[in-house]
Design a protein around this motif. Structure first.
Motif, PDB file in Angstrom:
ATOM      1  N   GLU A 115      78.852 123.165   7.714  1.00 16.79           N
ATOM      2  CA  GLU A 115      78.947 121.880   8.416  1.00 16.79           C
ATOM      3  C   GLU A 115      78.293 120.710   7.671  1.00 16.79           C
ATOM      4  O   GLU A 115      78.928 119.674   7.486  1.00 16.79           O
ATOM      5  CB  GLU A 115      78.301 122.001   9.802  1.00 16.79           C
ATOM      6  CG  GLU A 115      79.274 122.402  10.887  1.00 16.79           C
ATOM      7  CD  GLU A 115      78.630 122.289  12.248  1.00 16.79           C
ATOM      8  OE1 GLU A 115      77.700 123.065  12.508  1.00 16.79           O
ATOM      9  OE2 GLU A 115      79.036 121.424  13.016  1.00 16.79           O
ATOM     10  N   PRO A 116      77.015 120.866   7.244  1.00 19.11           N
ATOM     11  CA  PRO A 116      76.410 119.712   6.567  1.00 19.11           C
ATOM     12  C   PRO A 116      77.174 119.299   5.315  1.00 19.11           C
ATOM     13  O   PRO A 116      77.235 118.113   5.008  1.00 19.11           O
ATOM     14  CB  PRO A 116      74.995 120.190   6.230  1.00 19.11           C
ATOM     15  CG  PRO A 116      74.955 121.640   6.514  1.00 19.11           C
ATOM     16  CD  PRO A 116      76.054 121.948   7.446  1.00 19.11           C
ATOM     17  N   ILE A 119      80.015 117.194   6.392  1.00 14.71           N
ATOM     18  CA  ILE A 119      79.598 115.900   6.928  1.00 14.71           C
ATOM     19  C   ILE A 119      79.157 114.965   5.805  1.00 14.71           C
ATOM     20  O   ILE A 119      79.438 113.775   5.827  1.00 14.71           O
ATOM     21  CB  ILE A 119      78.460 116.105   7.950  1.00 14.71           C
ATOM     22  CG1 ILE A 119      78.995 116.821   9.189  1.00 14.71           C
ATOM     23  CG2 ILE A 119      77.829 114.786   8.348  1.00 14.71           C
ATOM     24  CD1 ILE A 119      77.916 117.334  10.114  1.00 14.71           C
ATOM     25  N   HIS A 120      78.485 115.530   4.804  1.00 14.37           N
ATOM     26  CA  HIS A 120      77.842 114.652   3.830  1.00 14.37           C
ATOM     27  C   HIS A 120      78.619 114.441   2.544  1.00 14.37           C
ATOM     28  O   HIS A 120      78.411 113.448   1.869  1.00 14.37           O
ATOM     29  CB  HIS A 120      76.439 115.161   3.506  1.00 14.37           C
ATOM     30  CG  HIS A 120      75.498 114.923   4.627  1.00 14.37           C
ATOM     31  ND1 HIS A 120      75.012 113.681   4.932  1.00 14.37           N
ATOM     32  CD2 HIS A 120      74.996 115.753   5.564  1.00 14.37           C
ATOM     33  CE1 HIS A 120      74.239 113.760   5.984  1.00 14.37           C
ATOM     34  NE2 HIS A 120      74.213 115.003   6.401  1.00 14.37           N
TER      35      HIS A 120
END
Lengths: 324, 272
Positions: A115-116, A119-120
């Motif tokens: 996920e991170p 997102i990033h």
């Protein structure tokens, strides 16, 4: 790249309680640099987790935050919303306590670790993110099959390792581990801490390790800070602080840990009388004074600040000295 | 009982109705149900030629009932999609964002919850031209609030989970939080509520058609019952005009209820 550094300058956090303000952290100044993990110890409610949440501004709305949180020189307190979201995880990541609850039970572990990344890093495909997550999961020592599993199929220690993988997946400058070992057994505990310090050293990540277990922190950190009632009351190099505590509270915390194989330790009186103070109704003078064995009349009137005590140490006590 | 005995009876029943609705026009030639071109004698009891008898216009009640499922289901499904879509969206907004906006949304939802369905539908039928639209609107407008309340409660429960705090700490935006965490977690609740809303929508459609507020040109269970009431089939003791559409409706509603219960009782295999 310059070495990462995180500095808390005179940081105060005041929660908005139902019956007035609750000062949880009171003017804490602390510096953490890459390569020198800092340990933050203290009883429940001393403000340790509040500091962890403050660094990423994860505090509930209405909470008052004063002072500065300088992340590589940039103040998190005054950061705009968009910049803050970018800094979260890419700049500083948190290893949460309670690994089962920090994972969504209905999503696969690998997807959550990915996920991170999604997102990033704009433009990353799901497949790339998942590959990166799987690689990170194997780096923290999880068997290959675990990444496709759901959180409940992992053991408590494995889940904690997965959360560490998640914290490291975006190569952050800082990792704050908030009681990373509270939900795992003693053997895994040592492994988790070793993994955290090793990865931090390897990737030049600054590490703040938060725990109520002072003994655990002494094995992993180069510097220690002890908190009481929202304040750092003693700060110094681990070896000095552990072997010769200057603040009576630090001494009591160290004495509270049983020493296995030392029969004399069993008979030594230890532990502290009384309870930590209510943050809304702190005692006058030094907050520790009602429980302190060394308290004098002056302690009840002077709210002593953290001050230099020897070359590399600081203590907030009117009567610092070796444990009695 | 439903869970232990025949768990798939509800969904099987609903599937049977859907199949009937889709296949009805293939089995029954177009125009057979036109009152003017009806072939049978009026109000004959069940016989070999007309297994469920005929109505006062001489149409086969079996064919009427089979065809009636089409319109009843179409209106029911459309109204449910509208109601569940709106209700779930409002619930996500109010549950996820909260704050003053959420409080205002909650009051709006409460206002719609107490809106009485039947008087509202009658009033709407009086204002709009009779047809599908007032029925559709009446069902959707009076159903979405109930969906919103149930889903909002589920959203609030998910919002309190620590894994959402973790996702916020990751720097995730609202879209990511809602799409990847909140929505999947409340999906079973939404589905179960949708099934119940569907049962209620079909029932309401029948009620409104029976009262003569539906589309007069369409055959639905309600309109069959309406015709039976106004053309004297009831007073003539023609039970075969009343029972088939009524029973068809009851079985369908029970099927939806059983499906909702099944959806609600399925433990998510991925959760301990």
């Amino acid at each position: 790249m310059t070495a990462a550094d995180l500095r808390l300058q005179d940081l105060s956090v005041t929660y908005r309680g139902a019956r007035g303000p609750v000062p949880a952290v009171r003017s804490v100044t602390l510096a953490i640099a890459a390569g020198a993990p800092v340990g933050l110890a203290g009883e429940s409610g001393s403000g340790k987790s509040t500091i962890a949440h403050a660094v990423l501004r994860l505090l509930p709305p209405g909470t008052e935050l004063t002072g500065q949180i300088l992340l590589d020189g940039e103040d998190v307190v005054t950061m705009g919303w968009g910049r803050l979201r970018a800094v979260r995880w890419a700049g500083a990541a948190i290893v949460f306590q309670g690994a089962l609850h920090a994972l969504n039970p209905i999503r696969r572990v690998v997807d959550q670790v990915a996920e991170p990344v999604l997102i990033h890093s704009a433009g990353t495909t799901h497949r790339q993110a998942r590959d990166r997550a799987a690689e990170m999961l194997s780096r923290v020592g999880l068997p290959a099959g675990t990444s496709a599993r759901y959180p409940h199929q992992l053991s408590g220690g494995q889940r904690q390792l997965a959360l560490i993988a998640m914290a490291m997946v975006c190569s952050p400058r800082f990792v704050i581990a908030d009681e990373p070992t509270s939900a795992v057994d003693t053997v895994t505990r040592a492994r988790v801490v070793r993994l955290l310090t090793a990865t931090a050293a390897e990737q030049d990540i600054g590490l703040l390790l938060i725990s109520h277990d002072l003994t655990l922190l002494t094995t992993a950190c180069t510097r220690l800070a002890v908190m009481y009632a929202g304040r750092v009351i003693e700060h110094g190099p681990t070896a000095d602080l552990a072997s010769a505590p200057r603040h009576p509270y630090t001494a009591a915390l160290l004495a509270a840990a049983p020493a296995v194989g030392d029969p004399a330790a069993r008979y030594r009186p230890r532990g502290l009388p009384g309870d930590p103070p209510d943050p809304t109704a702190l005692p006058p003078g030094c907050a520790f004074q009602p429980r302190c064995p060394r308290a004098t009349a002056a302690c009840a009137t002077t709210d002593v600040e953290l001050r230099a005590d020897g070359p590399a140490r600081r203590t907030a006590c009117l009567h610092p000295g070796p444990a009695t | 009982m439903i869970r232990r005995g025949l768990p798939l009876l509800g969904p099987a029943c609903v599937a049977g109705y859907l199949l009937t609705a889709v296949l009805a026009p293939l089995l029954i030639p177009a125009g057979r149900l036109d009152p003017v071109r009806a072939t049978g004698p009026p109000l004959t009891p069940p016989s070999y030629r007309f297994p469920l008898g005929t109505d006062s216009a001489g149409r086969s009640v079996l064919e009427l009932t089979l065809c009636g499922s089409r319109w009843s289901l179409l209106i029911g499904v459309t109204a449910t999609v509208l109601a569940v879509g709106l209700g779930a969206a409002i619930a996500l907004a109010s549950g996820h964002f909260g704050g003053p906006g959420g409080a205002v949304l909650d009051r709006v939802v409460e206002w719609f919850v107490i809106l009485p369905q039947l008087p509202f539908a009658v009033a709407l039928g009086g204002v709009l031209a009779p047809g599908a639209l007032p029925v559709l609107l009446a069902i959707a407008v009076t159903s979405w609030a109930g969906v919103a309340r149930v889903v909002r409660a589920a959203v609030l429960a998910v919002e309190a989970e620590p894994y959402l705090e973790r996702v916020r700490a990751l720097g995730a935006g609202h879209v990511h939080q809602l799409r990847h965490h909140v929505l999947p977690a409340v999906r079973p609740v939404v589905l179960a509520t949708a099934s119940l809303t569907l049962a209620n929508a079909v029932l309401t459609e029948t009620t409104l058609s029976f009262l003569g507020l539906g589309d007069p040109t369409r055959v639905s269970w309600g309109s069959v019952l309406h015709d039976a009431a106004v053309t004297g089939a009831v007073t003539a003791g023609a039970w075969w005009c009343l029972l088939p559409p009524g029973l068809a409706l009851i079985v369908l509603v029970l099927g939806f209820e059983a499906s909702a219960r099944l959806i609600g009782s399925i433990p998510d295999g991925r959760v301990r």
